[in-house]
Design a protein around this motif. Sequence first.
Motif, PDB file in Angstrom:
ATOM      1  N   LYS A  22     -11.883 -68.036  29.929  1.00 49.02           N
ATOM      2  CA  LYS A  22     -12.003 -67.827  31.371  1.00 49.02           C
ATOM      3  C   LYS A  22     -11.819 -69.144  32.104  1.00 49.02           C
ATOM      4  O   LYS A  22     -11.158 -69.214  33.136  1.00 49.02           O
ATOM      5  CB  LYS A  22     -13.383 -67.232  31.671  1.00 49.02           C
ATOM      6  CG  LYS A  22     -13.491 -66.641  33.054  1.00 49.02           C
ATOM      7  CD  LYS A  22     -14.821 -65.964  33.231  1.00 49.02           C
ATOM      8  CE  LYS A  22     -14.986 -65.498  34.652  1.00 49.02           C
ATOM      9  NZ  LYS A  22     -16.262 -64.815  34.840  1.00 49.02           N
ATOM     10  N   LYS A  23     -12.417 -70.183  31.525  1.00 54.74           N
ATOM     11  CA  LYS A  23     -12.324 -71.490  32.178  1.00 54.74           C
ATOM     12  C   LYS A  23     -10.952 -72.124  31.961  1.00 54.74           C
ATOM     13  O   LYS A  23     -10.338 -72.639  32.886  1.00 54.74           O
ATOM     14  CB  LYS A  23     -13.423 -72.402  31.617  1.00 54.74           C
ATOM     15  CG  LYS A  23     -13.503 -73.731  32.311  1.00 54.74           C
ATOM     16  CD  LYS A  23     -14.886 -74.327  32.182  1.00 54.74           C
ATOM     17  CE  LYS A  23     -14.902 -75.745  32.699  1.00 54.74           C
ATOM     18  NZ  LYS A  23     -14.137 -75.931  33.916  1.00 54.74           N
ATOM     19  N   TRP A  76      -7.597 -68.153  31.824  1.00 58.04           N
ATOM     20  CA  TRP A  76      -7.423 -67.053  32.790  1.00 58.04           C
ATOM     21  C   TRP A  76      -7.459 -67.573  34.217  1.00 58.04           C
ATOM     22  O   TRP A  76      -6.692 -67.098  35.055  1.00 58.04           O
ATOM     23  CB  TRP A  76      -8.493 -65.979  32.604  1.00 58.04           C
ATOM     24  CG  TRP A  76      -8.621 -65.439  31.216  1.00 58.04           C
ATOM     25  CD1 TRP A  76      -9.769 -65.098  30.586  1.00 58.04           C
ATOM     26  CD2 TRP A  76      -7.581 -65.168  30.259  1.00 58.04           C
ATOM     27  NE1 TRP A  76      -9.518 -64.642  29.313  1.00 58.04           N
ATOM     28  CE2 TRP A  76      -8.192 -64.678  29.091  1.00 58.04           C
ATOM     29  CE3 TRP A  76      -6.193 -65.301  30.281  1.00 58.04           C
ATOM     30  CZ2 TRP A  76      -7.470 -64.305  27.959  1.00 58.04           C
ATOM     31  CZ3 TRP A  76      -5.477 -64.946  29.152  1.00 58.04           C
ATOM     32  CH2 TRP A  76      -6.110 -64.459  28.012  1.00 58.04           C
ATOM     33  N   PRO A 133     -10.799 -61.165  33.403  1.00 63.02           N
ATOM     34  CA  PRO A 133     -11.068 -62.048  32.264  1.00 63.02           C
ATOM     35  C   PRO A 133     -11.542 -61.281  31.036  1.00 63.02           C
ATOM     36  O   PRO A 133     -11.072 -61.525  29.928  1.00 63.02           O
ATOM     37  CB  PRO A 133     -12.154 -62.977  32.794  1.00 63.02           C
ATOM     38  CG  PRO A 133     -11.958 -62.985  34.248  1.00 63.02           C
ATOM     39  CD  PRO A 133     -11.471 -61.623  34.612  1.00 63.02           C
ATOM     40  N   TYR A 134     -12.436 -60.289  31.248  1.00 61.08           N
ATOM     41  CA  TYR A 134     -12.909 -59.509  30.106  1.00 61.08           C
ATOM     42  C   TYR A 134     -11.760 -58.751  29.455  1.00 61.08           C
ATOM     43  O   TYR A 134     -11.569 -58.803  28.235  1.00 61.08           O
ATOM     44  CB  TYR A 134     -14.009 -58.537  30.544  1.00 61.08           C
ATOM     45  CG  TYR A 134     -14.383 -57.588  29.435  1.00 61.08           C
ATOM     46  CD1 TYR A 134     -15.088 -58.049  28.324  1.00 61.08           C
ATOM     47  CD2 TYR A 134     -13.987 -56.259  29.454  1.00 61.08           C
ATOM     48  CE1 TYR A 134     -15.401 -57.206  27.282  1.00 61.08           C
ATOM     49  CE2 TYR A 134     -14.284 -55.413  28.411  1.00 61.08           C
ATOM     50  CZ  TYR A 134     -14.995 -55.887  27.325  1.00 61.08           C
ATOM     51  OH  TYR A 134     -15.278 -55.059  26.285  1.00 61.08           O
ATOM     52  N   THR A 194      -9.321 -61.060  27.649  1.00 58.48           N
ATOM     53  CA  THR A 194      -9.889 -61.615  26.422  1.00 58.48           C
ATOM     54  C   THR A 194      -9.935 -60.563  25.336  1.00 58.48           C
ATOM     55  O   THR A 194      -9.570 -60.821  24.187  1.00 58.48           O
ATOM     56  CB  THR A 194     -11.300 -62.164  26.686  1.00 58.48           C
ATOM     57  OG1 THR A 194     -11.269 -62.947  27.861  1.00 58.48           O
ATOM     58  CG2 THR A 194     -11.774 -63.001  25.543  1.00 58.48           C
TER      59      THR A 194
END
Lengths: 175, 345
Positions: free
Chosen positions: A36-37, A40, B175-176, B179
């Motif tokens: 995320k960091k 994304w 993001p979830y 991922t």
Amino acid sequence: MLTSGIILLAGSLLSPNPGLIFWTAITFVIVLLILKKVAWGPILNALEEREKGIQSSIDRAHKAKDESEAILRKNKELLAKADAESDRIIREGKDFAEKLRADIAEKTQAEAQKMIASAKDEIEQEKRRALAELRNEVADLAVRGAEKIIKSNLDADTQKRIVDTMIQDLSTNRN
Amino acid sequence: MKRVNVIQPKAILKVIAILVPLLLNVNGHAFAASGESSDVPKNSAAAVAAPAVAVPAAEAAHGAEAPEGEEKAGDVIMHHILDNNVFAFEPFGSINLPKIVVGGYDISVTKHVVMLWLVSALLVIVFSVVGGSYKNLTNRQAPKGLANAMEALVEFIRLDVAKSNIGHGYEKHLPYLLTVFFFILFCNLLGLIPYGATATGNVNVTLTLSIFTFFVTQIAAFKAHGVKGYLQHLTAGTHWSLWIIMVPIEIIGQFTKPFALTVRLFANMTAGHIIILSLIFISFILKSYIVAVAVSVPFAIFIYLLELFVAFLQAFVFTMLSALFIGLATAHEGHDESAAGAAHH
């Protein structure tokens, strides 16, 4: 594979393994946070920015098109106006020229007329003066002739009548 | 050229000399599965006699009478698929993984945990590179190379999976979803390389992932509707007299969704590996090179290619369904309309 079926039923394929669940959860959460960091955030930002950029480019292009169309329309209007203006000016010029020509012609005509008239007057005057002079001359001549006649033939009355008749004749003939 | 011409016929003759007896099964004993040595004559006789279709029956018969410590095809396959504490690099030896027990719980690092970590490391490396290249990218430049390849997938998840299923507020869940997609995809793909193990073929891993989806879905539903709206959602908008039926069904429905995710991913990944290994083992059981050349290898390659596709497909399906569940949970319209709308996508 019946053996696999037996093993599956025995539970080794579906057997819960808390350790693996724990590690999966930990690993997944850490990966989620790192990605995320690291990934994304920048990727999604870039995608969004690009999307916005493309949208704004399209908007700008549309706006530019509208503007150019407006300018074109305005230009056309101006052109038409200029055309009309030039037409009007040409027409006015023609009219003016026509009028000027007519004026000049008229004036010239009038001038010529006047000059002719004055010339006629002058001729008339000259004629009259010449006639008067001629009459005087003729009278003198006649008198002088009469004198001679009288001197030679002193029949005054008769002579005079003759002279008068002659003068009379002269003047009528001249006129 | 001349030398090659001389050598080639010799080589071909040698190959034929080796292959012909093998293909004719003259010395079949030598090519039996390594562990079956003790029981070879009986085993091979039965196996050769039985047609390919009857293999399970023949094997079951052996399984019943097999002595302890004998390794059979089924055991080898299960050993490949199941989790264990040894990371084996077969001809080169193996690594024994540490056993950790904390507070009575066994949290030892197993083969699948190692695979998960490998996947994580790969993901972090790949996406730090990609993310780094995006940081240096102005929006007037096109991405290239790895960033471009990953962008296609990211954009696909973003638009076709998240945006079309969740709709408003999909950015929060991106993001979830991303991922989960890449995590499962890399797990699936790493399971297909030699010495790899498919972590997603383990029900515990898929269960954990779907529990994450479950929590994400529930939290999204609470955030979208509040407690009152969430409870109303459970009645599915029906008349109060039907609540006694609808509420339990809806509650069960909340749990069947992640359960379906769990089993789908786990079963798909396991099934492919079982099929590939079974196809390979047919040749060992029948002890025939003809079967190996004609059946096992071509079909195993076919299934392998299919597995490559399935690796992508299952990662997509898991992500897609997660997005769908989140979309269903957060939809503001009536329950049925949103379900119908989601089904159309």
